[in-house]
Design an enzyme around this catalytic site. Structure first.
Site, PDB file in Angstrom:
ATOM      1  N   HIS A   1      11.479   5.233  14.851  1.00 28.54           N
ATOM      2  CA  HIS A   1      11.460   5.560  13.424  1.00 28.54           C
ATOM      3  C   HIS A   1      12.241   6.851  13.179  1.00 28.54           C
ATOM      4  O   HIS A   1      12.294   7.743  14.026  1.00 28.54           O
ATOM      5  CB  HIS A   1      10.006   5.724  12.975  1.00 28.54           C
ATOM      6  CG  HIS A   1       9.806   5.671  11.503  1.00 28.54           C
ATOM      7  ND1 HIS A   1      10.014   6.757  10.682  1.00 28.54           N
ATOM      8  CD2 HIS A   1       9.422   4.663  10.685  1.00 28.54           C
ATOM      9  CE1 HIS A   1       9.749   6.422   9.426  1.00 28.54           C
ATOM     10  NE2 HIS A   1       9.391   5.158   9.400  1.00 28.54           N
TER      11      HIS A   1
ATOM     12  N   GLU B   1      -0.299  -9.008  -1.536  1.00 28.14           N
ATOM     13  CA  GLU B   1      -0.986  -8.523  -0.340  1.00 28.14           C
ATOM     14  C   GLU B   1      -2.220  -7.710  -0.737  1.00 28.14           C
ATOM     15  O   GLU B   1      -2.517  -6.659  -0.174  1.00 28.14           O
ATOM     16  CB  GLU B   1      -0.058  -7.701   0.566  1.00 28.14           C
ATOM     17  CG  GLU B   1      -0.471  -7.714   2.034  1.00 28.14           C
ATOM     18  CD  GLU B   1       0.465  -6.932   2.926  1.00 28.14           C
ATOM     19  OE1 GLU B   1       1.262  -7.580   3.637  1.00 28.14           O
ATOM     20  OE2 GLU B   1       0.427  -5.685   2.912  1.00 28.14           O
TER      21      GLU B   1
ATOM     22  N   GLU C   1      -2.441   4.918   3.044  1.00 26.00           N
ATOM     23  CA  GLU C   1      -2.302   3.524   2.611  1.00 26.00           C
ATOM     24  C   GLU C   1      -3.631   2.859   2.265  1.00 26.00           C
ATOM     25  O   GLU C   1      -3.704   2.055   1.331  1.00 26.00           O
ATOM     26  CB  GLU C   1      -1.570   2.713   3.692  1.00 26.00           C
ATOM     27  CG  GLU C   1      -0.091   3.024   3.830  1.00 26.00           C
ATOM     28  CD  GLU C   1       0.198   4.235   4.688  1.00 26.00           C
ATOM     29  OE1 GLU C   1       1.394   4.568   4.853  1.00 26.00           O
ATOM     30  OE2 GLU C   1      -0.759   4.858   5.225  1.00 26.00           O
TER      31      GLU C   1
ATOM     32  N   ARG D   1       1.373   7.759  10.181  1.00 30.73           N
ATOM     33  CA  ARG D   1       1.209   9.191   9.940  1.00 30.73           C
ATOM     34  C   ARG D   1      -0.005   9.749  10.671  1.00 30.73           C
ATOM     35  O   ARG D   1       0.030  10.830  11.252  1.00 30.73           O
ATOM     36  CB  ARG D   1       1.097   9.435   8.431  1.00 30.73           C
ATOM     37  CG  ARG D   1       1.015  10.895   8.031  1.00 30.73           C
ATOM     38  CD  ARG D   1       0.903  11.044   6.519  1.00 30.73           C
ATOM     39  NE  ARG D   1       2.188  10.843   5.858  1.00 30.73           N
ATOM     40  CZ  ARG D   1       2.519   9.759   5.166  1.00 30.73           C
ATOM     41  NH1 ARG D   1       1.660   8.758   5.053  1.00 30.73           N
ATOM     42  NH2 ARG D   1       3.690   9.646   4.591  1.00 30.73           N
TER      43      ARG D   1
ATOM     44  N   HIS E   1       4.807   4.567  14.145  1.00 28.61           N
ATOM     45  CA  HIS E   1       5.225   5.407  13.015  1.00 28.61           C
ATOM     46  C   HIS E   1       4.074   5.890  12.149  1.00 28.61           C
ATOM     47  O   HIS E   1       4.283   6.687  11.250  1.00 28.61           O
ATOM     48  CB  HIS E   1       6.196   4.631  12.112  1.00 28.61           C
ATOM     49  CG  HIS E   1       5.523   3.582  11.277  1.00 28.61           C
ATOM     50  ND1 HIS E   1       5.141   2.368  11.772  1.00 28.61           N
ATOM     51  CD2 HIS E   1       5.128   3.597   9.975  1.00 28.61           C
ATOM     52  CE1 HIS E   1       4.571   1.650  10.828  1.00 28.61           C
ATOM     53  NE2 HIS E   1       4.533   2.372   9.717  1.00 28.61           N
TER      54      HIS E   1
ATOM     55  N   ASP F   1       0.800  -1.224   0.000  1.00 32.48           N
ATOM     56  CA  ASP F   1       0.000   0.000   0.000  1.00 32.48           C
ATOM     57  C   ASP F   1       0.838   1.282   0.000  1.00 32.48           C
ATOM     58  O   ASP F   1       0.348   2.338   0.383  1.00 32.48           O
ATOM     59  CB  ASP F   1      -0.919  -0.001   1.221  1.00 32.48           C
ATOM     60  CG  ASP F   1      -0.164  -0.261   2.530  1.00 32.48           C
ATOM     61  OD1 ASP F   1       1.059   0.007   2.585  1.00 32.48           O
ATOM     62  OD2 ASP F   1      -0.789  -0.722   3.497  1.00 32.48           O
TER      63      ASP F   1
END
Length: 369
Positions: free
Chosen positions: A235, A117, A131, A205, A203, A95
């Site tokens: 991260h 996936e 994503e 967003r 991590h 993604d």
């Protein structure tokens, strides 16, 4: 048959490495690897670990980049490579911006796309962001949909994907994990701690400014459980680091590290007692090592793990995280129930299934070079 794999981030590198190796071993298959380098250093470690050398490296990563800038750069760079190589099929994973833009660029050249996936859905277009929409758009562009579970297949069918375009194969990340976990490894003495390890990653967003409760819960957990050590590879995103340093207190049993390479991270995960994460892939990986996973998100595109009992959504509030993790720390039977639940994400043979499927379709065709 010519197959082009396009990747650009560390997770893509990990999950596609066993498939690339499988394709490269197959007689009659010519494989071309394109690295957009949406991530740089972290992905390079993965490629080195698995002995993969890109045929093309776009080296697009910048210290400050946006989905828009990454998309534009990939679209401009990839077109000429597709024209030059003329692959029979392009493979993308998951993604990421790299996966979506590469799918679109391939579609513009009328080159079939295989989506590894495929079919994951959280049901919220803004979580994970961007994503969730990336993977939905990739699935509309793809010709071959390699779904992890039957639930993913049902998602695709509900969106109008033809049944003959979907094959359930498990997840290639389990292939990579089992291979890596069996490699010899000497732990870093700093991380070779006694007692129970709570491995943490954050991590996402959309979570960046909602992490205070996660870190406050960690502060309280190490104060309450003297046998517990938190290990937190942070991260590289400076916004993530800012939140960590703002809310996570200094403590002798809170070890904050730089990101770990995949070999070290896998062996650390193998030794961990629990994982707390907002990552997607770890929800599949840790249960394969019999490690319970607590997911610091309000939803997940991997509900099979929640139904199986290998993962538990904790949300982002301090109180809920504390309650859920204390259950398995205080009650051994609750821990055993999670640790011994059957992982629904594969048996380590997903790459072989994808390779066999592609060979059955494209073997003997003239590629367009």
């Amino acid at each position: 048959m010519k197959v082009m794999t396009i990747l650009g981030t560390r997770p893509e590198g990990i999950k596609m490495a066993p498939l690339i190796q499988c394709l490269k071993r197959e007689p009659g298959v010519r494989h071309v690897l394109v690295n957009t380098a949406q991530h740089r250093e972290m992905l390079d470690h993965v490629l080195d670990l698995f002995g993969l050398v890109p045929d093309y490296d776009f080296n697009i990563m910048k210290s400050v980049q946006t989905p828009e800038s990454v998309s534009a750069e990939i679209l401009m760079r990839l077109g000429p490579v597709l024209d030059a190589e003329k692959p029979d099929v392009v493979l993308v994973h998951g993604d990421t911006t790299t996966a979506f833009v590469s799918s679109y660029a391939s579609y513009l050249k009328k080159i079939p796309v295989g989506h590894v996936e495929a079919g994951l859905r959280s049901g919220d277009r803004y979580s994970p962001f961007p994503e969730e929409m990336n993977r939905k758009m990739i699935d509309q562009l793809a010709t071959h949909h390699f779904a992890v579970t039957d639930a993913n297949r049902q998602n695709l069918l509900a969106e109008g994907i033809a049944p003959e375009q979907i094959i359930v194969i498990g997840n290639t990340v389990i292939d990579a994990l089992l291979n890596t976990a069996s490699m010899p490894f000497t732990p870093n003495p700093v991380l070779d701690v006694k007692g129970k390890i709570l491995l943490v990653t954050t991590h996402r967003r959309e979570n960046l400014h909602k992490l205070q409760g996660v870190y406050e819960a960690l502060n309280l957990l190490v104060q309450t459980y003297p046998e517990l050590t938190v290990i937190f590879p942070v991260h590289k995103n400076p916004l993530v680091r800012s939140e960590v340093h703002k809310f996570l207190h200094s403590h002798e049993r809170v070890l904050i590290t730089e990101p770990l390479d995949y070999l070290e991270f896998t062996h650390l995960m193998k030794r961990s007692y629990l994982v707390l994460t907002d990552s997607g892939g770890i929800q599949e990986e840790a249960p394969a090592l019999n490690v319970p996973v607590f997911v610091a998100r309000e939803n997940t595109e991997r509900p099979e793990g929640e139904r199986a009992g290998t993962i538990k959504l904790t949300g982002l509030t301090k109180e809920r995280i504390l309650f859920d993790i204390k259950q398995v720390l205080d009650y051994p039977e609750a821990y055993r129930k999670m640790a011994q639940a059957e992982n629904p994400y594969g048996d380590g043979r997903a790459s072989e299934r994808i390779k066999n499927h592609l060979v059955s379709i494209y073997r003997g065709e003239d590629h367009r070079s």
